[in-house]
Design a protein around this motif. Sequence first.
Motif, PDB file in Angstrom:
ATOM      1  N   LEU A 186       0.831  -1.207   0.000  1.00  0.00           N
ATOM      2  CA  LEU A 186       0.000   0.000   0.000  1.00  0.00           C
ATOM      3  C   LEU A 186       0.866   1.257   0.000  1.00  0.00           C
ATOM      4  N   GLN A 187       1.928   1.239   0.767  1.00  0.00           N
ATOM      5  CA  GLN A 187       2.824   2.393   0.799  1.00  0.00           C
ATOM      6  C   GLN A 187       3.446   2.635  -0.572  1.00  0.00           C
ATOM      7  N   ILE A 246      -0.707   4.961  -1.095  1.00  0.00           N
ATOM      8  CA  ILE A 246      -1.908   4.994  -0.275  1.00  0.00           C
ATOM      9  C   ILE A 246      -1.609   5.702   1.044  1.00  0.00           C
ATOM     10  N   ASP A 247      -2.466   6.632   1.436  1.00  0.00           N
ATOM     11  CA  ASP A 247      -2.318   7.288   2.735  1.00  0.00           C
ATOM     12  C   ASP A 247      -2.561   6.274   3.852  1.00  0.00           C
ATOM     13  N   GLU A 248      -1.837   6.436   4.949  1.00  0.00           N
ATOM     14  CA  GLU A 248      -1.990   5.583   6.137  1.00  0.00           C
ATOM     15  C   GLU A 248      -1.958   4.093   5.794  1.00  0.00           C
ATOM     16  N   PRO A 249      -0.901   3.629   5.141  1.00  0.00           N
ATOM     17  CA  PRO A 249      -0.852   2.222   4.724  1.00  0.00           C
ATOM     18  C   PRO A 249      -0.872   1.239   5.890  1.00  0.00           C
ATOM     19  N   SER A 250      -0.210   1.578   7.001  1.00  0.00           N
ATOM     20  CA  SER A 250      -0.173   0.648   8.127  1.00  0.00           C
ATOM     21  C   SER A 250      -1.551   0.460   8.742  1.00  0.00           C
ATOM     22  N   LEU A 251      -2.282   1.578   8.915  1.00  0.00           N
ATOM     23  CA  LEU A 251      -3.630   1.493   9.465  1.00  0.00           C
ATOM     24  C   LEU A 251      -4.544   0.711   8.539  1.00  0.00           C
ATOM     25  N   ASP A 252      -4.489   1.020   7.240  1.00  0.00           N
ATOM     26  CA  ASP A 252      -5.352   0.321   6.290  1.00  0.00           C
ATOM     27  C   ASP A 252      -5.052  -1.177   6.282  1.00  0.00           C
ATOM     28  N   ALA A 253      -3.756  -1.529   6.322  1.00  0.00           N
ATOM     29  CA  ALA A 253      -3.395  -2.948   6.322  1.00  0.00           C
ATOM     30  C   ALA A 253      -3.944  -3.645   7.559  1.00  0.00           C
ATOM     31  N   ARG A 254      -3.836  -2.999   8.717  1.00  0.00           N
ATOM     32  CA  ARG A 254      -4.354  -3.612   9.942  1.00  0.00           C
ATOM     33  C   ARG A 254      -5.864  -3.816   9.852  1.00  0.00           C
ATOM     34  N   LEU A 255      -6.583  -2.808   9.355  1.00  0.00           N
ATOM     35  CA  LEU A 255      -8.036  -2.914   9.255  1.00  0.00           C
ATOM     36  C   LEU A 255      -8.454  -4.017   8.286  1.00  0.00           C
ATOM     37  N   LEU A 256      -7.745  -4.116   7.165  1.00  0.00           N
ATOM     38  CA  LEU A 256      -8.108  -5.120   6.168  1.00  0.00           C
ATOM     39  C   LEU A 256      -7.778  -6.531   6.655  1.00  0.00           C
ATOM     40  N   ARG A 286      -8.583  -4.357  -4.093  1.00  0.00           N
ATOM     41  CA  ARG A 286      -9.543  -3.248  -4.094  1.00  0.00           C
ATOM     42  C   ARG A 286      -8.922  -1.981  -3.511  1.00  0.00           C
ATOM     43  N   ARG A 287      -8.159  -2.125  -2.428  1.00  0.00           N
ATOM     44  CA  ARG A 287      -7.529  -0.928  -1.832  1.00  0.00           C
ATOM     45  C   ARG A 287      -6.437  -0.391  -2.734  1.00  0.00           C
ATOM     46  N   LEU A 288      -5.685  -1.266  -3.401  1.00  0.00           N
ATOM     47  CA  LEU A 288      -4.647  -0.803  -4.326  1.00  0.00           C
ATOM     48  C   LEU A 288      -5.253  -0.047  -5.509  1.00  0.00           C
ATOM     49  N   ALA A 289      -6.523  -0.316  -5.797  1.00  0.00           N
ATOM     50  CA  ALA A 289      -7.245   0.426  -6.834  1.00  0.00           C
ATOM     51  C   ALA A 289      -7.885   1.689  -6.274  1.00  0.00           C
ATOM     52  N   HIS A 290      -7.513   2.041  -5.021  1.00  0.00           N
ATOM     53  CA  HIS A 290      -7.949   3.265  -4.350  1.00  0.00           C
ATOM     54  C   HIS A 290      -9.421   3.254  -3.938  1.00  0.00           C
ATOM     55  N   GLU A 291      -9.981   2.071  -3.758  1.00  0.00           N
ATOM     56  CA  GLU A 291     -11.293   2.004  -3.134  1.00  0.00           C
ATOM     57  C   GLU A 291     -11.099   2.217  -1.640  1.00  0.00           C
ATOM     58  N   PRO A 292     -11.847   3.133  -1.011  1.00  0.00           N
ATOM     59  CA  PRO A 292     -11.654   3.400   0.416  1.00  0.00           C
ATOM     60  C   PRO A 292     -11.898   2.161   1.270  1.00  0.00           C
ATOM     61  N   VAL A 293     -11.159   2.054   2.361  1.00  0.00           N
ATOM     62  CA  VAL A 293     -11.332   0.927   3.276  1.00  0.00           C
ATOM     63  C   VAL A 293     -12.774   0.838   3.760  1.00  0.00           C
ATOM     64  N   ALA A 294     -13.382   1.991   4.057  1.00  0.00           N
ATOM     65  CA  ALA A 294     -14.767   1.973   4.536  1.00  0.00           C
ATOM     66  C   ALA A 294     -15.710   1.362   3.508  1.00  0.00           C
ATOM     67  N   ARG A 295     -15.442   1.574   2.221  1.00  0.00           N
ATOM     68  CA  ARG A 295     -16.267   0.967   1.176  1.00  0.00           C
ATOM     69  C   ARG A 295     -16.024  -0.542   1.105  1.00  0.00           C
TER      70      ARG A 295
END
Length: 294
Positions: free
Chosen positions: A21-22, A26-36, A70-79
């Motif tokens: 992600l980094q 992608i902004d905040e890659p560590s947080l997004d990775a943890r959430l996913l 999906r996140r690498l395609a810039h779909e938001p984590v919330a989506r």
Amino acid sequence: MSNPLTGRTIEGARRALAARLQSAGIDEPSLDARLLVGAALGLDLTGLITRAARYLTPEEAVRLEAYAQRRLAHEPVARILGTREFWGLPFRLSEATLVPRPDTETVVELALDIFRERTAAGRRPRIADIGTGSGAILLALLHEIPDAFGVGTDLSLTALGTAKGNAAALGLADRAGFVACSYAAALHGPFDLIVSNPPYIPAGEIPKLSIEVREHDPHLALDGGNDGYDAYRALIPQAAERLAPGGALIVEAGQGQAGDIATLMAAAALLQDRPPKADLAGIPRAVSARKMPP
């Protein structure tokens, strides 16, 4: 193509995903990775820590890689996850609703400040949320004002269904109603508080927004017309008619819009008796005005 997450531990998968992600900006890659990772494995933060050395099952690796793409395609984590926390409460999302953002909590904060200062009216407080979307603002206020009743409006039946589901999940269904209409057209006052996060992005600016917003948030909830003020011109006069004497209208504003919104409120005979409330970035984000007694 082989799955790059196959054969990794939970911690190894989290680190590998964060690095990908980094690299993709992608902004905040560590947080997004943890959430996913947590969502793919059904684990909270404690579970991710205590089971960090466990290896992913093949099914978990496939599910997590699907999320990663999906996140690498810039779909938001919330989506991707279908949920977003707002005001400490969980909200389900749909394609017809905005992702609730921390900036919008400023509207809730100001609405509560104003409500708590008001003189007790001797009746059940009534709140309206114009363009309710997921119901985030309305349901946050009902959560904080236990004796209040609220109504949310939206043009989208899908959004209203999402908001109704959120109200039920939060135990607020008996104090919340939802109606399909343009702004406040179907509402009858008086209301003590009317709140709104209307579409306020000038139409020409939408293509310049981040991919996460322009490709995944509903344009109906973004497009404020040529100058960004179409929704305010429609909803402010309607709200003024439906406010109780002493009641307040609170709206979210885009950057640089607070002054023009205050002018529109004054033209509707609403009194701005306090400065706009700024968000954490210092941007005047919540603008309010009161209906004065005759």
